[in-house]
Design a protein around this motif. Structure first.
Motif, mmCIF file in Angstrom:
data_model
loop_
_atom_site.group_PDB
_atom_site.id
_atom_site.type_symbol
_atom_site.label_atom_id
_atom_site.label_comp_id
_atom_site.label_asym_id
_atom_site.label_seq_id
_atom_site.Cartn_x
_atom_site.Cartn_y
_atom_site.Cartn_z
ATOM 1 N N SER A 252 0.879 -1.134 0.121
ATOM 2 C CA SER A 252 -0.070 0.057 0.093
ATOM 3 C C SER A 252 0.781 1.229 0.021
ATOM 4 N N TYR A 253 2.048 1.091 0.262
ATOM 5 C CA TYR A 253 3.121 2.376 0.158
ATOM 6 C C TYR A 253 3.441 2.638 -1.410
ATOM 7 N N TYR A 254 3.156 1.570 -1.908
ATOM 8 C CA TYR A 254 3.742 1.782 -3.537
ATOM 9 C C TYR A 254 2.559 2.026 -4.386
ATOM 10 N N ARG A 255 1.537 1.745 -4.141
ATOM 11 C CA ARG A 255 0.057 1.873 -4.967
ATOM 12 C C ARG A 255 -1.099 1.771 -4.083
ATOM 13 N N LEU A 256 -2.072 2.535 -4.331
ATOM 14 C CA LEU A 256 -3.488 2.174 -3.658
ATOM 15 C C LEU A 256 -3.888 1.070 -4.024
ATOM 16 N N MET A 257 -4.400 0.354 -3.065
ATOM 17 C CA MET A 257 -4.927 -1.038 -2.982
ATOM 18 C C MET A 257 -6.195 -1.122 -3.429
ATOM 19 N N PRO A 258 -6.546 -2.080 -4.335
ATOM 20 C CA PRO A 258 -7.930 -2.314 -4.559
ATOM 21 C C PRO A 258 -8.728 -2.716 -3.390
ATOM 22 N N THR A 259 -10.123 -2.257 -3.527
ATOM 23 C CA THR A 259 -10.857 -2.455 -2.221
ATOM 24 C C THR A 259 -11.114 -4.117 -2.163
ATOM 25 N N ARG A 260 -11.090 -4.900 -3.228
ATOM 26 C CA ARG A 260 -11.433 -6.281 -3.360
ATOM 27 C C ARG A 260 -10.326 -7.060 -2.699
ATOM 28 N N ASN A 261 -8.942 -6.381 -3.154
ATOM 29 C CA ASN A 261 -7.703 -7.248 -2.487
ATOM 30 C C ASN A 261 -7.897 -7.106 -0.748
ATOM 31 N N CYS A 262 -8.415 -6.049 -0.290
ATOM 32 C CA CYS A 262 -8.583 -5.853 1.153
ATOM 33 C C CYS A 262 -9.647 -6.860 1.709
ATOM 34 N N ALA A 263 -10.602 -6.933 0.958
ATOM 35 C CA ALA A 263 -12.001 -7.823 1.079
ATOM 36 C C ALA A 263 -11.217 -9.089 1.574
ATOM 37 N N LEU A 264 -10.637 -9.714 0.287
ATOM 38 C CA LEU A 264 -10.305 -11.040 0.295
ATOM 39 C C LEU A 264 -9.186 -11.358 1.421
ATOM 40 N N TRP A 265 -8.643 -10.363 1.749
ATOM 41 C CA TRP A 265 -7.466 -10.602 2.961
ATOM 42 C C TRP A 265 -8.253 -10.876 4.317
ATOM 43 N N ALA A 266 -9.372 -9.942 4.289
ATOM 44 C CA ALA A 266 -10.248 -9.871 5.615
ATOM 45 C C ALA A 266 -10.871 -11.370 5.711
ATOM 46 N N GLU A 267 -11.496 -11.710 4.569
ATOM 47 C CA GLU A 267 -12.071 -12.918 4.586
ATOM 48 C C GLU A 267 -11.429 -14.281 4.859
ATOM 49 N N ARG A 268 -9.940 -14.145 4.484
ATOM 50 C CA ARG A 268 -9.193 -15.236 4.573
ATOM 51 C C ARG A 268 -8.281 -15.340 6.003
ATOM 52 N N THR A 269 -8.705 -14.448 6.847
ATOM 53 C CA THR A 269 -8.054 -14.278 7.994
ATOM 54 C C THR A 269 -9.084 -13.991 9.185
ATOM 55 N N PRO A 270 -8.773 -14.592 10.596
ATOM 56 C CA PRO A 270 -9.622 -14.505 11.593
ATOM 57 C C PRO A 270 -10.105 -13.253 11.845
ATOM 58 N N SER A 271 -11.132 -12.793 12.411
ATOM 59 C CA SER A 271 -11.558 -11.332 12.968
ATOM 60 C C SER A 271 -10.746 -10.797 13.811
#
Length: 87
Positions: A43-62
């Motif tokens: 995220s320091y080098y480019r703005l991250m697509p919302t979809r990426n963040c949503a997938l990371w959240a889905e794949r990790t515990p709350s």
């Protein structure tokens, strides 16, 4: 009492940490089973697509923590360059 979390600067650059043959899209889940936090360095080098963040959240515990590094133009780095967006 304060908490101290220990993790790495990202989860993708540590190939020896993962079992051989583990697909890249499963690395964050494997990582999150062993660490409570990770820094999102991309995220320091480019703005991250919302979809990426949503997938990371889905794949990790709350309870998992993402420490998202601010985009370089927000931190006064590279102010002369127009932002590059891929959203």
């Amino acid at each position: 009492m304060s908490r101290i979390y220990i993790g790495t600067c990202n989860w993708a650059d540590h190939a020896p940490f993962y079992p051989p043959g583990l697909p890249a899209n499963q690395q964050i889940s494997y990582y999150a089973e062993r660490f409570p936090l990770v820094e999102v360095n991309a995220s320091y080098y480019r703005l991250m697509p919302t979809r990426n963040c949503a997938l990371w959240a889905e794949r990790t515990p709350s309870s998992f923590v993402f420490d998202v590094k601010a985009f370089k133009q927000l931190t006064y780095h590279d102010r002369g360059q127009p932002p590059v967006t891929t959203l």
